[in-house]
Motif scaffolding. Structure first.
Motif, mmCIF file in Angstrom:
data_model
loop_
_atom_site.group_PDB
_atom_site.id
_atom_site.type_symbol
_atom_site.label_atom_id
_atom_site.label_comp_id
_atom_site.label_asym_id
_atom_site.label_seq_id
_atom_site.Cartn_x
_atom_site.Cartn_y
_atom_site.Cartn_z
ATOM 1 N N SER A 173 0.883 -1.382 -0.365
ATOM 2 C CA SER A 173 0.083 0.373 -0.018
ATOM 3 C C SER A 173 0.317 1.375 0.043
ATOM 4 O O SER A 173 0.220 2.120 -0.798
ATOM 5 N N GLU A 174 2.088 1.662 0.418
ATOM 6 C CA GLU A 174 3.252 2.306 0.288
ATOM 7 C C GLU A 174 3.321 3.420 -0.785
ATOM 8 O O GLU A 174 3.590 3.873 -1.276
ATOM 9 N N ALA A 175 4.028 1.384 -1.695
ATOM 10 C CA ALA A 175 4.297 1.653 -2.533
ATOM 11 C C ALA A 175 3.095 2.198 -3.901
ATOM 12 O O ALA A 175 3.628 3.180 -4.620
ATOM 13 N N LEU A 176 2.283 1.508 -3.819
ATOM 14 C CA LEU A 176 1.446 2.361 -4.531
ATOM 15 C C LEU A 176 0.586 3.753 -3.745
ATOM 16 O O LEU A 176 -0.214 4.536 -5.363
ATOM 17 N N ALA A 177 1.825 4.355 -2.487
ATOM 18 C CA ALA A 177 1.157 6.100 -2.665
ATOM 19 C C ALA A 177 1.603 6.885 -3.095
ATOM 20 O O ALA A 177 1.766 7.800 -2.707
ATOM 21 N N LEU A 178 2.674 6.206 -3.807
ATOM 22 C CA LEU A 178 4.184 7.528 -3.974
ATOM 23 C C LEU A 178 3.477 7.738 -5.207
ATOM 24 O O LEU A 178 3.326 7.957 -6.311
ATOM 25 N N THR A 179 4.267 9.411 -5.002
ATOM 26 C CA THR A 179 3.349 10.276 -5.570
ATOM 27 C C THR A 179 5.515 10.541 -6.460
ATOM 28 O O THR A 179 6.575 10.533 -5.803
ATOM 29 N N PRO A 180 5.219 11.506 -7.638
ATOM 30 C CA PRO A 180 6.921 12.270 -7.947
ATOM 31 C C PRO A 180 6.942 13.174 -7.186
ATOM 32 O O PRO A 180 8.611 13.309 -6.352
ATOM 33 N N LYS A 181 6.862 13.988 -5.988
ATOM 34 C CA LYS A 181 6.832 15.087 -4.741
ATOM 35 C C LYS A 181 7.554 13.479 -3.863
ATOM 36 O O LYS A 181 8.197 14.536 -3.169
ATOM 37 N N ASP A 182 7.239 12.239 -3.748
ATOM 38 C CA ASP A 182 7.586 11.591 -3.331
ATOM 39 C C ASP A 182 9.181 11.504 -2.868
ATOM 40 O O ASP A 182 10.170 10.814 -2.129
ATOM 41 N N PHE A 183 9.634 11.489 -3.938
ATOM 42 C CA PHE A 183 11.060 11.688 -4.438
ATOM 43 C C PHE A 183 12.564 12.460 -4.331
ATOM 44 O O PHE A 183 11.666 13.901 -5.072
ATOM 45 N N ASP A 184 13.336 12.276 -4.095
ATOM 46 C CA ASP A 184 14.371 14.026 -3.360
ATOM 47 C C ASP A 184 15.535 13.038 -3.927
ATOM 48 O O ASP A 184 16.095 12.722 -3.259
ATOM 49 N N PHE A 185 15.757 13.174 -5.297
ATOM 50 C CA PHE A 185 16.469 13.025 -6.479
ATOM 51 C C PHE A 185 17.969 13.135 -5.882
ATOM 52 O O PHE A 185 18.866 12.401 -5.716
ATOM 53 N N SER A 186 18.116 14.448 -5.097
ATOM 54 C CA SER A 186 19.330 15.605 -5.318
ATOM 55 C C SER A 186 19.828 14.686 -3.614
ATOM 56 O O SER A 186 21.599 14.202 -3.767
ATOM 57 N N HIS A 187 19.050 13.886 -3.182
ATOM 58 C CA HIS A 187 19.881 13.192 -1.727
ATOM 59 C C HIS A 187 19.310 12.314 -2.290
ATOM 60 O O HIS A 187 19.046 11.185 -0.253
ATOM 61 N N GLN A 188 18.829 11.442 -2.685
ATOM 62 C CA GLN A 188 18.882 10.255 -2.441
ATOM 63 C C GLN A 188 18.093 9.199 -1.559
ATOM 64 O O GLN A 188 18.018 7.793 -0.926
ATOM 65 N N MET A 189 16.696 10.134 -1.559
ATOM 66 C CA MET A 189 15.738 9.902 -0.427
ATOM 67 C C MET A 189 14.347 9.668 -0.771
ATOM 68 O O MET A 189 14.360 10.152 -1.788
ATOM 69 N N LEU A 190 13.673 8.372 -0.448
ATOM 70 C CA LEU A 190 12.265 8.677 -0.434
ATOM 71 C C LEU A 190 11.110 8.526 0.346
ATOM 72 O O LEU A 190 11.647 7.634 1.571
ATOM 73 N N SER A 191 10.640 9.409 0.427
ATOM 74 C CA SER A 191 9.853 9.630 1.534
ATOM 75 C C SER A 191 8.069 8.441 1.727
ATOM 76 O O SER A 191 7.689 8.569 0.126
ATOM 77 N N ILE A 192 8.272 8.208 2.169
ATOM 78 C CA ILE A 192 6.874 8.088 3.455
ATOM 79 C C ILE A 192 6.520 8.129 3.451
ATOM 80 O O ILE A 192 6.226 7.977 4.900
ATOM 81 N N SER A 193 4.553 8.771 3.271
ATOM 82 C CA SER A 193 4.671 9.014 4.495
ATOM 83 C C SER A 193 2.909 9.210 4.790
ATOM 84 O O SER A 193 1.673 9.786 4.757
ATOM 85 N N LYS A 194 1.955 8.165 3.279
ATOM 86 C CA LYS A 194 0.722 7.329 3.295
ATOM 87 C C LYS A 194 1.170 6.350 2.678
ATOM 88 O O LYS A 194 1.727 5.650 1.521
ATOM 89 N N THR A 195 -0.533 6.054 2.967
ATOM 90 C CA THR A 195 -1.029 4.398 1.782
ATOM 91 C C THR A 195 -1.638 4.976 0.971
ATOM 92 O O THR A 195 -2.533 5.745 0.862
ATOM 93 N N TRP A 196 -2.188 3.911 0.101
ATOM 94 C CA TRP A 196 -3.045 4.050 -0.838
ATOM 95 C C TRP A 196 -4.306 2.571 -0.854
ATOM 96 O O TRP A 196 -4.322 1.988 -0.486
ATOM 97 N N ASP A 197 -5.536 3.305 -0.530
ATOM 98 C CA ASP A 197 -6.613 2.560 0.173
ATOM 99 C C ASP A 197 -7.201 1.223 -1.417
ATOM 100 O O ASP A 197 -7.602 1.660 -1.906
ATOM 101 N N TYR A 198 -6.422 0.606 -1.644
ATOM 102 C CA TYR A 198 -6.115 -0.482 -3.002
ATOM 103 C C TYR A 198 -7.742 -1.442 -2.157
ATOM 104 O O TYR A 198 -8.189 -2.183 -3.412
ATOM 105 N N LYS A 199 -8.118 -1.603 -0.314
ATOM 106 C CA LYS A 199 -8.561 -2.620 -0.484
ATOM 107 C C LYS A 199 -10.499 -1.839 -0.766
ATOM 108 O O LYS A 199 -11.803 -2.700 -0.557
ATOM 109 N N GLY A 200 -10.388 -0.600 -0.430
ATOM 110 C CA GLY A 200 -11.179 0.576 -0.392
ATOM 111 C C GLY A 200 -12.042 0.862 -2.076
ATOM 112 O O GLY A 200 -11.521 0.389 -2.835
ATOM 113 N N LYS A 201 -11.893 2.101 -2.023
ATOM 114 C CA LYS A 201 -12.858 2.640 -3.286
ATOM 115 C C LYS A 201 -11.044 3.697 -3.494
ATOM 116 O O LYS A 201 -11.480 4.793 -4.639
ATOM 117 N N GLY A 202 -9.946 3.475 -3.221
ATOM 118 C CA GLY A 202 -8.804 3.919 -3.302
ATOM 119 C C GLY A 202 -9.201 5.668 -2.687
ATOM 120 O O GLY A 202 -10.007 6.043 -2.110
#
Length: 310
Positions: free
Chosen positions: A153-182
């Motif tokens: 669910s964390e990987a599904l929720a990734l957006t381009p904004k979650d990538f910090d390419f200059s610092h080689q970081m990926l921010s995890i702050s949300k999930t995607w409701d794949y079991k429900g209505k999205g």
């Protein structure tokens, strides 16, 4: 609603109303589903039990009946979900004494749970068989989960904004409701909000893939389309068969990531933070067999070091 309840009312009716008042809208849908399932078991096991008939003996019998079909931990969860409602009934004077006091939690013997994960060679074989083109697909999803250990669910929720390419970081702050209505949901717990370091190869690859995508839209979820866990697991199954390696699930890739880190000498504390576990205890319980194997290797190393002292 609860003001209308009397001692003569059925316990499962009271419990359903208690869930509606205290839990509806206050907990995640997945947690709410567990409370509703507990209510269904009450209807099945004690359909005629009234509130005033709820004594230590009748409550223990309820737990015993539930435990016949469930493991001890599941019975413990069932007990905890009922206890809050029962203690409120005691406070309201509907029950004279707490029937949950000194309750004995039983349960079926747990089945041996063997975690499925790939070794380093098998994972390398899998990744070499991925079709990584210029467009986002499930192969890219599999690669990213293998390299980060994210939950599905964390990987599904990734957006381009979650990538910090200059610092080689990926921010995890949300999930995607794949079991429900999205749509976006909070993470599993506070510890799940984290930043994951990613390698330069992944940085280069994904910086190209997401550069023209909407900043706040999930990169792996097509608009107006429901995603199923089984769909992605089906893709992974076919890749495993093609690679002639053991078949694992997407969650198995998370286990693979963690096990390779542990075998590589990464500390349990660092692995727990990277996976977003609430505590190191969770990591230790989940990967106990790997930790024991590493301890055996450490013993051999200690003995060789001591023998060199003579």
């Amino acid at each position: 609603m609860l003001n209308e309840i009397t001692k003569n009312d059925l316990f499962h009716v009271y419990y359903k109303k208690w869930i509606t008042i205290y839990k509806e809208g206050a907990i995640r849908n997945v947690t709410m589903a567990k409370y509703l399932m507990t209510h269904k078991w009450l209807v099945l096991l004690v359909p005629h039990l009234t509130i005033q008939e709820l004594t230590r003996i009748s409550y223990q019998q309820l737990l015993n009946d539930y435990a016949q079909e469930h493991e001890r931990q599941t019975t413990m969860d069932f007990h905890h979900q009922l206890k809050g409602a029962i203690l409120d009934a005691v406070d309201e004077g509907l029950i004279d004494r707490d029937p949950t006091r000194k309750a004995i939690i039983k349960g079926k013997t747990p089945r041996e749970k063997k975690i499925k994960y790939l070794n380093q060679f098998e994972l390398h074989t899998l990744l070499t068989n991925l079709h990584l083109g210029n467009q986002i697909n499930w192969d890219w999803f599999i690669l990213l989960v293998a390299k980060t250990g994210m939950r599905f669910s964390e990987a599904l929720a990734l957006t381009p904004k979650d990538f910090d390419f200059s610092h080689q970081m990926l921010s995890i702050s949300k999930t995607w409701d794949y079991k429900g209505k999205g749509g976006f949901l909070p993470t599993k717990n506070r510890s799940s909000i984290r930043k994951i370091q990613i390698d330069w190869q992944t940085v280069i690859q994904f910086s190209e893939l997401v550069k023209n995508l909407p900043e706040n839209q999930p990169i792996f979820v097509p608009s107006s389309k429901k995603i199923y866990n089984s769909t992605v697991n089906g893709v992974l199954t076919r890749l495993c068969e093609k690679s002639n390696i053991p078949i694992i699930s997407i969650h198995g890739l998370r286990h693979t990531h963690a096990s390779l880190l542990l075998f590589g000498g990464v500390s349990i504390a660092s692995v727990a933070r990277r996976l977003g576990h609430a505590s190191m205890t969770t990591t230790q319980k989940t990967y106990l067999h790997i930790i024991q194997e590493l301890e055996n290797q450490d013993i051999d190393l200690v003995m060789r070091s001591l023998s060199n002292l003579s």
